[in-house]
Design a protein around this motif. Structure first.
Motif, mmCIF file in Angstrom:
data_model
loop_
_atom_site.group_PDB
_atom_site.id
_atom_site.type_symbol
_atom_site.label_atom_id
_atom_site.label_comp_id
_atom_site.label_asym_id
_atom_site.label_seq_id
_atom_site.Cartn_x
_atom_site.Cartn_y
_atom_site.Cartn_z
ATOM 1 N N VAL A 49 54.138 31.663 17.599
ATOM 2 C CA VAL A 49 53.242 32.695 18.143
ATOM 3 C C VAL A 49 53.853 33.458 19.311
ATOM 4 N N LYS A 53 51.874 34.490 24.043
ATOM 5 C CA LYS A 53 50.594 34.241 23.380
ATOM 6 C C LYS A 53 50.170 32.778 23.481
ATOM 7 N N LYS A 91 46.615 28.190 24.784
ATOM 8 C CA LYS A 91 45.410 28.887 24.357
ATOM 9 C C LYS A 91 44.851 28.078 23.200
ATOM 10 N N THR A 103 48.625 29.652 14.639
ATOM 11 C CA THR A 103 47.818 30.653 15.329
ATOM 12 C C THR A 103 47.201 30.012 16.563
#
Length: 117
Positions: A49, A53, A91, A103
């Motif tokens: 990613v 990110k 994240k 993701t």
């Protein structure tokens, strides 16, 4: 079967798990607190990613890092190391998909990839 990494009490993780269950999608949930990721795993995420990110720069864990540590987050290897040492920096959720892709977060594009409306 997708593998979902996160924290049990994380709202984004709860939303993802609820959506997967609701769609009848089997998944494996890995809680960072019980099973922190290793270097190989966090490198795969950072490469998948991108460093920018992967690292959550808006959370409490980020603010606790000194400037030198924060600077590491700009490079793939540095971001992977930071997340390995501080999994809550990632994240969330981090999802490893059946096709090998990764993701982060749970927005429309992630839902579409999982086949969730």
């Amino acid at each position: 079967m997708p593998k979902v990494y996160g924290l049990r009490n994380c709202d984004s993780c709860k939303t993802a798990v609820k959506a997967l269950k609701g769609a009848g999608i089997d998944y494996e949930f890995v809680d960072f607190k019980k099973m922190p990721p290793d270097t190989e795993t966090t490198m795969r995420w950072a490469e998948g990613v991108g460093a920018a990110k992967l690292v959550n720069r808006g959370g409490t864990t980020w603010r606790k890092l000194d400037e030198g540590q924060q600077a590491l987050a700009d490079a793939t290897e540095g971001a992977a190391m930071l997340v390995k040492d501080n999994p809550s920096l990632a994240k969330r959720p981090v999802i490893e998909h059946d096709d090998g892709s990764v993701t982060v977060g749970f927005d429309g594009s992630v839902k579409a990839k999982l086949g969730i409306d």
